[in-house]
Each structure stands twice: as structure tokens, then as C-alpha cells.
Enzyme design. Structure first.
Site, PDB file in Angstrom:
ATOM      1  N   PRO A   9      -3.603  -3.698  10.806  1.00 42.91           N
ATOM      2  CA  PRO A   9      -3.825  -3.636  12.204  1.00 42.91           C
ATOM      3  C   PRO A   9      -4.371  -2.213  12.497  1.00 42.91           C
ATOM      4  O   PRO A   9      -3.544  -1.428  12.246  1.00 42.91           O
ATOM      5  CB  PRO A   9      -2.657  -4.247  12.732  1.00 42.91           C
ATOM      6  N   ASN A  10      -5.407  -2.255  13.286  1.00 41.07           N
ATOM      7  CA  ASN A  10      -5.795  -1.114  14.086  1.00 41.07           C
ATOM      8  C   ASN A  10      -6.567  -0.015  13.006  1.00 41.07           C
ATOM      9  O   ASN A  10      -7.112   0.901  13.684  1.00 41.07           O
ATOM     10  CB  ASN A  10      -4.628  -0.150  14.812  1.00 41.07           C
ATOM     11  N   ARG A  17      -8.730   6.483  16.945  1.00 40.06           N
ATOM     12  CA  ARG A  17      -7.491   6.777  16.636  1.00 40.06           C
ATOM     13  C   ARG A  17      -7.524   8.212  16.571  1.00 40.06           C
ATOM     14  O   ARG A  17      -8.522   9.036  16.503  1.00 40.06           O
ATOM     15  CB  ARG A  17      -6.838   5.909  15.503  1.00 40.06           C
ATOM     16  N   TYR A  22      -5.375  10.571  11.262  1.00 36.31           N
ATOM     17  CA  TYR A  22      -5.843   9.730  10.350  1.00 36.31           C
ATOM     18  C   TYR A  22      -7.096  10.160   9.978  1.00 36.31           C
ATOM     19  O   TYR A  22      -7.825   9.361   8.797  1.00 36.31           O
ATOM     20  CB  TYR A  22      -6.166   8.329  11.037  1.00 36.31           C
ATOM     21  N   ASN A  73      -3.010  -0.690   2.594  1.00 38.27           N
ATOM     22  CA  ASN A  73      -2.496   0.106   3.717  1.00 38.27           C
ATOM     23  C   ASN A  73      -2.334  -1.002   4.769  1.00 38.27           C
ATOM     24  O   ASN A  73      -2.987  -1.497   5.487  1.00 38.27           O
ATOM     25  CB  ASN A  73      -3.565   0.933   4.295  1.00 38.27           C
ATOM     26  N   ALA A  76       0.923  -0.759  10.558  1.00 36.15           N
ATOM     27  CA  ALA A  76       2.154  -0.703  11.361  1.00 36.15           C
ATOM     28  C   ALA A  76       3.232  -2.113  10.633  1.00 36.15           C
ATOM     29  O   ALA A  76       4.347  -1.764  10.685  1.00 36.15           O
ATOM     30  CB  ALA A  76       2.161  -1.250  12.713  1.00 36.15           C
ATOM     31  N   HIS A  79       6.368  -1.261   8.220  1.00 34.94           N
ATOM     32  CA  HIS A  79       7.565  -0.933   8.832  1.00 34.94           C
ATOM     33  C   HIS A  79       8.571  -2.041   9.274  1.00 34.94           C
ATOM     34  O   HIS A  79       9.618  -1.868   9.414  1.00 34.94           O
ATOM     35  CB  HIS A  79       7.448   0.242  10.062  1.00 34.94           C
ATOM     36  N   GLU A  97       0.496   1.051  -2.480  1.00 30.80           N
ATOM     37  CA  GLU A  97       0.643   1.347  -1.141  1.00 30.80           C
ATOM     38  C   GLU A  97       0.057   2.526  -0.817  1.00 30.80           C
ATOM     39  O   GLU A  97       0.442   3.568  -1.340  1.00 30.80           O
ATOM     40  CB  GLU A  97       2.127   1.247  -0.550  1.00 30.80           C
ATOM     41  N   HIS A  99      -1.305   5.321   2.634  1.00 32.10           N
ATOM     42  CA  HIS A  99      -1.215   5.643   3.852  1.00 32.10           C
ATOM     43  C   HIS A  99      -2.039   6.773   4.029  1.00 32.10           C
ATOM     44  O   HIS A  99      -2.228   7.771   3.498  1.00 32.10           O
ATOM     45  CB  HIS A  99       0.114   5.874   4.597  1.00 32.10           C
ATOM     46  N   SER A 101      -1.827   8.796   7.002  1.00 35.78           N
ATOM     47  CA  SER A 101      -0.901   9.949   7.224  1.00 35.78           C
ATOM     48  C   SER A 101       0.353   9.906   6.467  1.00 35.78           C
ATOM     49  O   SER A 101       0.353   8.927   5.725  1.00 35.78           O
ATOM     50  CB  SER A 101      -0.547   9.683   8.846  1.00 35.78           C
ATOM     51  N   ARG A 106       6.651  11.658  10.327  1.00 42.14           N
ATOM     52  CA  ARG A 106       6.397  11.071  11.827  1.00 42.14           C
ATOM     53  C   ARG A 106       7.627  10.389  12.180  1.00 42.14           C
ATOM     54  O   ARG A 106       8.781  10.778  11.877  1.00 42.14           O
ATOM     55  CB  ARG A 106       5.395  10.094  11.799  1.00 42.14           C
ATOM     56  N   ARG A 110       8.976   4.820  11.457  1.00 43.99           N
ATOM     57  CA  ARG A 110       7.850   5.013  10.468  1.00 43.99           C
ATOM     58  C   ARG A 110       8.363   5.116   8.961  1.00 43.99           C
ATOM     59  O   ARG A 110       7.881   5.020   7.955  1.00 43.99           O
ATOM     60  CB  ARG A 110       6.543   5.820  10.789  1.00 43.99           C
TER      61      ARG A 110
HETATM   62  C1  DQA Z   1      -0.632   4.276   8.762  1.00 43.99           C
HETATM   63  C2  DQA Z   1       0.846   4.804   9.207  1.00 43.99           C
HETATM   64  C3  DQA Z   1       1.260   3.684   9.987  1.00 43.99           C
HETATM   65  O1  DQA Z   1       2.628   4.053  10.374  1.00 43.99           O
HETATM   66  C4  DQA Z   1       0.299   3.184  11.146  1.00 43.99           C
HETATM   67  O2  DQA Z   1       1.223   2.415  11.925  1.00 43.99           O
HETATM   68  C5  DQA Z   1      -0.838   2.865  10.874  1.00 43.99           C
HETATM   69  C6  DQA Z   1      -1.560   3.728   9.776  1.00 43.99           C
HETATM   70  C7  DQA Z   1      -1.463   5.184   7.842  1.00 43.99           C
HETATM   71  O3  DQA Z   1      -2.442   4.999   7.098  1.00 43.99           O
HETATM   72  O4  DQA Z   1      -1.096   6.386   8.094  1.00 43.99           O
HETATM   73  O5  DQA Z   1      -1.318   2.128  11.575  1.00 43.99           O
HETATM   74  O6  DQA Z   1      -0.431   3.167   7.881  1.00 43.99           O
END
Ligand code: DQA
Length: 144
Positions: A9-10, A17, A22, A73, A76, A79, A97, A99, A101, A106, A110
Site C-alpha cells: 500500500p501507498n 510521499r 523514499y 515490499n 505498512a 509491520h 523482502e 524496503h 527506507s 524509524r 516499524r
Molecule cells: C516501506 C517502509 C514501511 O514502514 C512503510 O509503511 C512503507 C514503505 C519502505 O519501503 O521503506 O510504506 O516499506
């Protein structure tokens, strides 16, 4: 050889963002970067993004059934989605996996990943380069 790259998501809205977390690529630029990285290698990248937990679980089921390697990836969902963790646990080929960030640097919520324990390995904190490193690691794992 096919590799499935799943994004949670997102991540489809990377352009709006926080770029200090990111990076400054939009989602479509990230997809282009990854496709360009494998161009001519014979690797077939199937890159998908969804904000929907059920859809991601369905894609993980498909990957489990077809024994497809996955770079993931979960955003969220990383978590707290035990359902996605359980689906990821059924994969037969390697799971990496990723990410953008570094979640460990953080907020405390997270710091937990419910995916890491079923992943072959995790790569975090390098921006879009995290995906490139994951692709290189996957090529080694799959002996491509
Ligand atoms: C993320 C890290 C997650 O904590 C966050 O909710 C994201 C992006 C990352 O790629 O850094 O949406 O997965």
C-alpha cells in the site's frame, strides 16, 4: 525466468510521499528503472502494486503454486499483517523482502517485520537501489 516484484500500500504514490525517506522516483519511474536493469538479460519481471491485502495474498498464493521467486515490499503491511506473513510462508522459491527506507531507523512500530522470519533475506534503506540489490541477490540465489 520470471521474478515477481510485489509492492504494498501507498507505494503507487511515491511521487507524493516523503522523498527524504523514499527517494525521488515516482512508482512508474521505479518500475522503468527495474525493467531497464534487466533488459536483455532474459529475466521477465512481473511488477505489481496493490493497496489491497486480499489481492496481495492472492498474488502470493499464485507465486506459491507456480514456485515463482518473489521480491516483496509489503509497505505498512510489513509491520502487522499476519495474513500476508502466513501467505509468504507458503512460497516455495526464494523471497527477498525490500524496503526503500530503513524501518529499523524509524518509529518503533516499524521495527517489527512479520515477513522477515519467512524471507530468505531482507534489504532496506538504499532507496530504489534496494530493489536493484534484491534483484542481484535473487539472480545469485536462482543461479541466473
Ligand atoms: C516501506 C517502509 C514501511 O514502514 C512503510 O509503511 C512503507 C514503505 C519502505 O519501503 O521503506 O510504506 O516499506
Amino acid at each position: 525466468m520470471k521474478i515477481l516484484i510485489l509492492n504494498g500500500p501507498n507505494l503507487g504514490r511515491l511521487d507524493i510521499r516523503d522523498s527524504s525517506l523514499y527517494g525521488d522516483l515516482s512508482y512508474s519511474q521505479l518500475v522503468e528503472l527495474l525493467q531497464a536493469h534487466v533488459a536483455g538479460s532474459g529475466l521477465d519481471l512481473d511488477i505489481r502494486q496493490s493497496d489491497d491485502e486480499a489481492q496481495i495474498i492472492g498474488w502470493l498464493h499464485e507465486a506459491a503454486d507456480s514456485k515463482t521467486p518473489v521480491i516483496f515490499n509489503p509497505a505498512a503491511f510489513t509491520h502487522y499483517s499476519y495474513a500476508i506473513g502466513d501467505a509468504a510462508a507458503m512460497l516455495k522459491a526464494p523471497l527477498i523482502e525490500v524496503h526503500l527506507s530503513n524501518p529499523k531507523a524509524r518509529e518503533e512500530f516499524r521495527h517489527l517485520s512479520v515477513i522477515s522470519s519467512v524471507a530468505t533475506g531482507s534489504i532496506s534503506g538504499f532507496g530504489p537501489q534496494s530493489y536493484i540489490l534484491a534483484l542481484e541477490a535473487m539472480k545469485k540465489l536462482m543461479k541466473i
